[in-house]
Design a protein around this motif. Structure first.
Motif, mmCIF file in Angstrom:
data_model
loop_
_atom_site.group_PDB
_atom_site.id
_atom_site.type_symbol
_atom_site.label_atom_id
_atom_site.label_comp_id
_atom_site.label_asym_id
_atom_site.label_seq_id
_atom_site.Cartn_x
_atom_site.Cartn_y
_atom_site.Cartn_z
ATOM 1 N N GLY A 1 -11.272 2.326 -13.858
ATOM 2 C CA GLY A 1 -10.232 1.315 -14.017
ATOM 3 C C GLY A 1 -10.299 0.274 -12.917
ATOM 4 N N CYS A 2 -10.577 0.722 -11.690
ATOM 5 C CA CYS A 2 -10.705 -0.218 -10.565
ATOM 6 C C CYS A 2 -11.885 -1.161 -10.783
ATOM 7 C CB CYS A 2 -10.883 0.549 -9.255
ATOM 8 S SG CYS A 2 -9.435 1.490 -8.729
ATOM 9 N N TYR B 1 -8.130 6.393 -2.044
ATOM 10 C CA TYR B 1 -7.446 7.433 -2.813
ATOM 11 C C TYR B 1 -8.331 7.967 -3.942
ATOM 12 C CZ TYR B 1 -3.836 9.824 -5.503
ATOM 13 O OH TYR B 1 -3.124 10.769 -6.182
ATOM 14 N N PRO B 2 -8.798 7.131 -4.890
ATOM 15 C CA PRO B 2 -9.636 7.697 -5.957
ATOM 16 C C PRO B 2 -10.996 8.183 -5.456
ATOM 17 C CG PRO B 2 -9.563 5.304 -6.137
ATOM 18 C CD PRO B 2 -8.544 5.692 -5.101
ATOM 19 N N ARG C 1 -10.379 11.623 -3.947
ATOM 20 C CA ARG C 1 -10.057 12.607 -4.975
ATOM 21 C C ARG C 1 -11.150 12.723 -6.036
ATOM 22 N NH1 ARG C 1 -4.651 13.905 -4.899
ATOM 23 N NH2 ARG C 1 -5.391 15.688 -6.112
ATOM 24 N N ARG C 2 -12.198 11.924 -5.890
ATOM 25 C CA ARG C 2 -13.322 11.915 -6.843
ATOM 26 C C ARG C 2 -12.817 11.741 -8.276
ATOM 27 N NH1 ARG C 2 -16.295 17.302 -4.976
ATOM 28 N NH2 ARG C 2 -14.107 17.900 -4.796
ATOM 29 N N ASP C 3 -11.906 10.795 -8.416
ATOM 30 C CA ASP C 3 -11.290 10.524 -9.713
ATOM 31 C C ASP C 3 -12.073 9.402 -10.394
ATOM 32 O OD1 ASP C 3 -9.651 9.834 -11.839
ATOM 33 O OD2 ASP C 3 -7.822 10.326 -10.752
ATOM 34 N N LEU D 1 -2.585 16.601 -10.994
ATOM 35 C CA LEU D 1 -2.256 15.304 -11.536
ATOM 36 C C LEU D 1 -3.423 14.352 -11.497
ATOM 37 C CD1 LEU D 1 1.263 14.826 -9.976
ATOM 38 C CD2 LEU D 1 0.695 15.582 -12.260
ATOM 39 N N SER D 2 -4.393 14.649 -10.680
ATOM 40 C CA SER D 2 -5.546 13.749 -10.588
ATOM 41 C C SER D 2 -6.781 14.599 -10.352
ATOM 42 C CB SER D 2 -5.353 12.756 -9.453
ATOM 43 O OG SER D 2 -6.446 11.917 -9.340
#
Length: 451
Positions: free
Chosen positions: A223-224, A211-212, A215-217, A447-448
């Motif tokens: 955090g991960c 997921y991140p 989304r290149r978050d 949102l992200s």
């Protein structure tokens, strides 16, 4: 207080009382099965003995409960369960709780995690709704309870199975829902920490790092990374020492992770977990294998290379479809975010080397995403009858597979096909963007996004 038109009717209050009574009565059955029979049942005793091993300095991955069952999770879970540790028979119990008390505490915690999961995600969604009819329902009113209890009712069979076995899935569900809620509130670093909490408890949520990454978050990924250092290195090193902590992680990879991926040579967990016939797995691999070999008596213990390749192709196509829709169609909107994440959770279950029946309690996020999508698109702010029918069908797919004597339904993957139905509904919801109301400039911002 809820508005007069949304207040619970007397029969609805009694229904809530009945639900509480059912969970209380079910807890008594779990207590009896897990602690007071001659042969203890359930998986919690494995976790409790691993906690004892962690306290006693014994190798976590060498102990055997009942001479058969191994601990197959990262060290963090055993460390967290220190207060509920249970030693093997004949070992001094000084300073440890009675096992029956530990079972009761674990059951109550599991219920708290379950209601926390639905509440924290429902609250985050309700604040982001663009439909005034669905946004900010009165606390403890009918709509408030509906959005929190219906997902539990839909996934009740796997939830009950999780509670009966004393498994960790409801803790995972709480962590995943907390990660989603943090995403919806723009707390992406916090979301990464919640997700890694699930990874450090049970390894398969590592799949959700897609997921991140997709989304290149960068904040989410930061955090991960921080959570992985804390949960897999710092805490075990503080408890066992750096050398032993490294040895524990190496041993886990050797006996569990690599064999589960079909790469390792260690067979110590094959008969209890890794062989396709060892459990009633609902993964794509297991269902393909079972469908080709319907007779349990003559079914090979392991899947052929062709079946494995086919399962990887199917799982890969499902994941690529999810990522494509998540990138192109589900880029904005609260319900869309939850649907995308929930679809990845289902992909995780489909591709997992072992997918027990109780894993499908993790379908709660995609259920809530479908409900939220429908509530956004309905002028009344209610869930459409079509979505409710879909959820009933999924629930009906999970019940028969839990019943003794229905082995053929488990072997043919009834629960898997129910999960695929939910995944397909989420996919179609993502493709049909016209169903959702256009959001306001304030509430429809991404949102992200990349940090």
């Amino acid at each position: 207080m809820p508005a007069q038109d949304d207040a619970l009717r007397p029969w609805q209050r009694w229904l809530l009382v009945l639900i509480c009574a059912v969970f209380l009565g079910f807890g008594a059955i779990v207590e009896l099965r897990s602690a007071f029979l001659k042969q203890r049942l359930g998986d919690f005793r494995v976790f409790a003995q691993a906690a004892w091993a962690a306290r006693a300095g014994v190798d976590l991955y060498e102990i055997k409960v009942d001479g058969r069952w191994h601990y197959c999770y990262p060290p963090l879970l055993a460390i967290l369960l220190y207060p509920l540790a249970d030693p093997p028979a004949g070992v001094d119990r000084a300073g440890m709780l009675p096992f029956g008390v530990s079972i009761g505490i674990w059951y109550v915690l599991s219920l708290l995690w379950l209601f926390f999961a639905t509440h924290v995600l429902a609250s985050a969604l309700e604040k982001r709704f663009t439909n005034p009819a669905a946004r900010a329902p009165a606390p403890f009113g009918r709509r408030w309870w509906f959005f929190r209890l219906v997902p539990i009712a839909v996934c009740l069979a796997p939830i009950g199975h999780t509670l009966m076995r004393g498994q960790v899935n409801l803790l995972l569900l709480a962590l995943l829902c907390a990660a989603l809620a943090a995403l919806l509130r723009q707390r992406r670093l916090q979301a990464g920490l919640w997700l890694v909490g699930a990874i450090c408890i049970k390894m398969i949520p590592a799949f959700l790092l897609l997921y991140p990454i997709w989304r290149r978050d960068l904040r989410f990924l930061a955090g991960c990374a921080l959570g992985l250092v804390i949960g897999l290195a710092a805490i075990p090193a503080a408890c066992f020492g750096p050398v032993q902590a490294y040895q524990q992680c190496h041993k886990l990879a050797e006996v569990m992770i690599l064999p589960g991926l079909g790469l390792g040579k260690d067979k110590s967990r094959a008969e209890e977990l890794i062989n396709v016939t060892a459990t009633d797995s609902q993964s794509v691999l297991a269902i393909l294998h079972n469908t080709l070999h319907l007779d349990r008596a003559t079914r090979p213990r392991d899947a052929s290379r062709k079946v494995r390749i086919a399962s990887w192709l199917i799982g890969g196509l499902l994941t690529l479809a999810t990522l494509w829709v998540g990138r192109k169609r589900l880029a904005q909107g609260a319900a869309a975010q939850v649907l995308f994440f929930g679809m990845l959770v289902l992909n995780m279950l489909f591709l997992s080397p072992v997918c027990h029946l109780h894993y499908f309690c993790l379908a709660v996020p995609v259920v809530m995403g479908l409900m939220a999508r429908s509530m956004e698109s309905q002028a009344t702010g209610r869930v459409s009858p079509w979505v409710l029918c879909l959820l009933v069908v999924f629930a009906l797919c999970t019940w028969p597979a839990q019943i003794p004597g229905c082995e053929v339904l488990r072997d043919c993957g009834l629960s898997l096909y129910g999960g695929l139905l939910l995944w397909l509904a989420a996919l179609l919801a993502g493709l049909n963007r016209g169903q959702a109301r256009p959001a306001s400039a304030d509430s429809d911002r991404p949102l992200s996004v990349a940090a």
